[in-house]
Design a protein around this motif. Structure first.
Motif, short mmCIF file in Angstrom:
data_model
loop_
_atom_site.label_atom_id
_atom_site.label_comp_id
_atom_site.label_asym_id
_atom_site.label_seq_id
_atom_site.Cartn_x
_atom_site.Cartn_y
_atom_site.Cartn_z
N THR A 9 42.44 -0.22 26.64
CA THR A 9 42.34 -0.71 25.27
C THR A 9 42.67 0.39 24.27
O THR A 9 42.29 1.54 24.44
N VAL A 10 43.38 -0.02 23.22
CA VAL A 10 43.69 0.89 22.12
C VAL A 10 43.30 0.18 20.82
O VAL A 10 43.46 -1.03 20.69
N ARG A 11 42.74 0.95 19.89
CA ARG A 11 42.38 0.37 18.59
C ARG A 11 43.60 0.48 17.67
O ARG A 11 44.35 1.45 17.74
N ILE A 12 43.77 -0.52 16.81
CA ILE A 12 44.96 -0.52 15.97
C ILE A 12 44.99 0.67 15.01
O ILE A 12 46.06 1.12 14.62
N ASN A 13 43.83 1.23 14.66
CA ASN A 13 43.83 2.40 13.78
C ASN A 13 44.25 3.68 14.52
O ASN A 13 44.43 4.71 13.90
N ASP A 114 50.69 -13.15 19.09
CA ASP A 114 49.36 -13.09 19.70
C ASP A 114 48.40 -12.47 18.69
O ASP A 114 48.75 -11.48 18.03
N PRO A 115 47.21 -13.01 18.57
CA PRO A 115 46.25 -12.43 17.62
C PRO A 115 45.60 -11.17 18.18
O PRO A 115 45.36 -11.05 19.38
N ILE A 116 45.34 -10.23 17.31
CA ILE A 116 44.58 -9.03 17.66
C ILE A 116 43.15 -9.30 17.23
O ILE A 116 42.90 -9.58 16.06
N GLU A 117 42.22 -9.22 18.16
CA GLU A 117 40.83 -9.51 17.83
C GLU A 117 40.01 -8.22 17.86
O GLU A 117 40.20 -7.37 18.73
N ASP A 118 39.11 -8.10 16.93
CA ASP A 118 38.22 -6.94 16.80
C ASP A 118 38.97 -5.63 16.64
O ASP A 118 38.45 -4.56 17.00
N GLY A 119 40.22 -5.68 16.18
CA GLY A 119 40.98 -4.46 15.94
C GLY A 119 41.39 -3.72 17.20
O GLY A 119 41.71 -2.54 17.15
N LYS A 120 41.39 -4.42 18.36
CA LYS A 120 41.72 -3.77 19.64
C LYS A 120 42.82 -4.54 20.36
O LYS A 120 42.89 -5.76 20.30
N ILE A 121 43.67 -3.80 21.06
CA ILE A 121 44.73 -4.38 21.88
C ILE A 121 44.54 -3.86 23.30
O ILE A 121 44.48 -2.64 23.51
N ASP A 122 44.44 -4.76 24.26
CA ASP A 122 44.25 -4.38 25.66
C ASP A 122 45.61 -4.31 26.35
O ASP A 122 46.15 -5.30 26.82
N LEU A 123 46.17 -3.11 26.39
CA LEU A 123 47.49 -2.91 26.99
C LEU A 123 47.49 -3.25 28.47
O LEU A 123 48.46 -3.81 29.00
#
Length: 173
Positions: A9-13, A114-123
């Motif tokens: 997981t990576v946070r969008i920030n 695809d929606p990004i939820e909770d500001g995280k993307i699970d690569l």
């Protein structure tokens, strides 16, 4: 939420101007992935992923390449069926806005991103999803064919009892 077989997981920030990752699950993670995808084995699995903001919008582009050597099971013979995967992909992601409890807005373009939820993307999960999309849903070994068995002449549940009845006794029973 059910346990995912592999996550990274990576946070969008943390993305900034963009990031690149090489995901290579260890043997235990490959076993979990194989189990979740109903594979006999997953000998290798590598995902090269790039994630960057889209310049003209508030979206992100996730693109990459998944390579793997997997073993599926032939649906007819149950024999191992090796498969090499080499798949390129590109997915648009957009951060989901907070939902209002009373108002639901439906747009026709929802399938495009695809929606990004909770500001995280699970690569890791995107990599596993791309592997799953590369698998044959009905794997069949070359030359394997289903042969319909002959129908029994008599399907009645009493057919077995009739076979047990002595041949010379016509009406008792």
């Amino acid at each position: 939420m059910k346990d995912l077989p592999f996550t990274d997981t990576v946070r969008i920030n943390q993305i900034g101007a963009g990031l690149s990752r090489r995901l290579e699950p260890d043997a235990d993670a490959r076993k979990r992935i194989a189990r979740s995808l109903d594979l006999q084995g997953l000998e290798s699995f590598v995902a090269e992923i790039e994630l960057a903001p889209t310049p003209t919008s508030s979206a992100w582009t996730l693109k990459g390449r998944v390579t793997a050597h997997a073993v599926q099971t032939c649906g007819l013979t149950l024999e191992p069926l090796p498969l090499d995967v080499d798949r390129r992909f590109s997915i648009q992601l957009v951060e989901s806005a907070p939902q209002e409890a009373e108002e639901i807005e439906v747009t026709l373009d929802e399938d495009d991103v695809d929606p990004i939820e909770d500001g995280k993307i699970d690569l890791g999960q995107y990599a596993v999803e791309q592997l799953a999309l590369s698998l044959d849903p009905f794997p069949r070994k070359a030359g394997a064919a289903f042969v319909q068995p002959d129908e029994p002449a008599e399907i009645s549940p009493f057919a077995a009892l009739k076979a047990l009845k002595p041949g010379g006794d016509p009406g008792r029973g």
